[in-house]
Design an enzyme around this catalytic site. Sequence first.
Site, PDB file in Angstrom:
ATOM      1  N   ASP A  73       0.744  -1.225   0.031  1.00 38.66           N
ATOM      2  CA  ASP A  73      -0.023  -0.003  -0.034  1.00 38.66           C
ATOM      3  C   ASP A  73       1.087   1.272  -0.036  1.00 38.66           C
ATOM      4  O   ASP A  73       1.992   1.319   0.698  1.00 38.66           O
ATOM      5  CB  ASP A  73      -0.942   0.036   1.333  1.00 38.66           C
ATOM      6  N   HIS A  93       2.350   3.252  -8.812  1.00 33.37           N
ATOM      7  CA  HIS A  93       1.990   1.984  -9.142  1.00 33.37           C
ATOM      8  C   HIS A  93       3.313   1.138 -10.037  1.00 33.37           C
ATOM      9  O   HIS A  93       3.826   0.018  -9.808  1.00 33.37           O
ATOM     10  CB  HIS A  93       0.903   1.794 -10.044  1.00 33.37           C
ATOM     11  N   LEU A 132      10.539 -20.446  -4.451  1.00 34.15           N
ATOM     12  CA  LEU A 132       9.619 -19.622  -4.005  1.00 34.15           C
ATOM     13  C   LEU A 132       8.241 -19.620  -4.950  1.00 34.15           C
ATOM     14  O   LEU A 132       8.298 -19.644  -5.932  1.00 34.15           O
ATOM     15  CB  LEU A 132      10.032 -18.062  -4.004  1.00 34.15           C
TER      16      LEU A 132
HETATM   17  C1  IPE Z   1      -5.538  -2.706  -0.110  1.00 30.92           C
HETATM   18  O1  IPE Z   1      -5.330  -1.499  -0.335  1.00 30.92           O
HETATM   19  C2  IPE Z   1      -5.504  -3.330  -1.695  1.00 30.92           C
HETATM   20  C3  IPE Z   1      -4.267  -3.538  -2.204  1.00 30.92           C
HETATM   21  C4  IPE Z   1      -3.081  -3.227  -1.545  1.00 30.92           C
HETATM   22  C5  IPE Z   1      -4.047  -4.111  -3.453  1.00 30.92           C
HETATM   23  P1  IPE Z   1      -6.272  -0.095  -0.709  1.00 30.92           P
HETATM   24  O2  IPE Z   1      -5.441   1.082  -0.660  1.00 30.92           O
HETATM   25  O3  IPE Z   1      -7.140  -0.466  -1.528  1.00 30.92           O
HETATM   26  O4  IPE Z   1      -6.932  -0.240   0.905  1.00 30.92           O
HETATM   27  P2  IPE Z   1      -8.002   0.830   1.648  1.00 30.92           P
HETATM   28  O5  IPE Z   1      -9.056   1.464   0.504  1.00 30.92           O
HETATM   29  O6  IPE Z   1      -6.968   1.886   2.183  1.00 30.92           O
HETATM   30  O7  IPE Z   1      -8.583   0.052   2.516  1.00 30.92           O
HETATM   31  C1  IPE Z   2      -1.478   0.310  -3.308  1.00 32.98           C
HETATM   32  O1  IPE Z   2      -1.380   1.544  -3.363  1.00 32.98           O
HETATM   33  C2  IPE Z   2      -1.685  -0.249  -4.754  1.00 32.98           C
HETATM   34  C3  IPE Z   2      -3.237  -0.774  -5.152  1.00 32.98           C
HETATM   35  C4  IPE Z   2      -4.273  -0.619  -4.267  1.00 32.98           C
HETATM   36  C5  IPE Z   2      -3.483  -1.448  -6.430  1.00 32.98           C
HETATM   37  P1  IPE Z   2      -2.565   2.854  -3.357  1.00 32.98           P
HETATM   38  O2  IPE Z   2      -2.893   2.995  -4.840  1.00 32.98           O
HETATM   39  O3  IPE Z   2      -3.448   2.028  -2.491  1.00 32.98           O
HETATM   40  O4  IPE Z   2      -1.837   4.120  -2.757  1.00 32.98           O
HETATM   41  P2  IPE Z   2      -2.338   4.979  -1.674  1.00 32.98           P
HETATM   42  O5  IPE Z   2      -2.884   4.072  -0.493  1.00 32.98           O
HETATM   43  O6  IPE Z   2      -3.396   5.675  -2.502  1.00 32.98           O
HETATM   44  O7  IPE Z   2      -1.343   5.650  -1.384  1.00 32.98           O
HETATM   45 MG    MG Z   3      -4.135   2.396  -0.481  1.00 31.90          MG
END
Ligand code: IPE
Ligand code: IPE
Ligand code: MG
Length: 264
Positions: free
Chosen positions: A38, A55, A149
């Site tokens: 995240d 990303h 792995l």
């Molecule tokens: C969780 O992260 C999903 C992934 C890392 C793929 P999100 O960024 O989507 O989660 P929330 O919305 O903060 O709960």
């Molecule tokens: C995690 O990073 C990747 C996915 C959920 C696909 P985010 O896109 O949720 O990044 P933040 O949480 O907005 O910083």
């Molecule tokens: Mg996120």
Amino acid sequence: MLDKLFRKKTVAADGSILDRIAEVQNRPMPAHVAIIMDGNGRWAKQRNLPRIAGHHEGMKKVRLITRIANNLGIKVLTLYAFSTENWKRPKPEIDFLMKLPGEFLSTYLPELIEQNVKVEMIGNFDMLPAHTKNAIRKAMDETAHNDGLTLNFAMNYGSRLELVESVKEIAALIAEGKIGPEDIDENLIGSHLMTAHLPEPDLLIRTSGEVRLSNFMLWQLAYAEFTFMDVLWPDFDELCMLNAIEEFQLRNRRFGSVEGKGTV
Ligand code: IPE
Ligand code: IPE
Ligand code: MG
């Protein structure tokens, strides 16, 4: 209180990562590490870049962390790449995220094969665009016989959806008269989850400072050790991984029992 849960990125006193690796390798290794990757969007925002740049940078960290996990002898690395809730994001971001598996695998599949890594996926495969499915299927086919792995991508994965599907499967078995309600136990439920063939995660890592599961492996994480790290995923590196594993190794896992059985 929460500060205690966060693990900041630290560099070994002498700056040597090899010493840290040796230390960690001297202690029992988690068999299955699951990571909620995240913070990509926030990483990009800090740099005035579009979210997709975060990303893309995060994808490079998937390569790095896969390598170190494989070298450390971890058996399974599950990476939460796209949740069933992530369809709520703007379409251009979703389109980019759906292209990432193809880009990642077209760049790194040869090296994954060379490293004996086996690629797998949990999540709803059918709903993915054809190009995403093709890239994942090719990687799974070409690495199916590898026994290093297991790199398990949670892609269009949601734990509640997974549990709903498993309940439906079990209900169908009962309706067909193949089993009775009395046959339902924890093992049966576990065997109908997408992770049926994998050991349960020992260690969960969530980056970015958020302290929640976001619908990730609710059943499987029942006895995992959790680490929440105040590091955005694109900044996550080998030292962060070693810190999380070390934290796991210093925890005392009791599984509901007591230490030093025999003393009252
Ligand atoms: C969780 O992260 C999903 C992934 C890392 C793929 P999100 O960024 O989507 O989660 P929330 O919305 O903060 O709960
Ligand atoms: C995690 O990073 C990747 C996915 C959920 C696909 P985010 O896109 O949720 O990044 P933040 O949480 O907005 O910083
Ligand atoms: Mg996120």
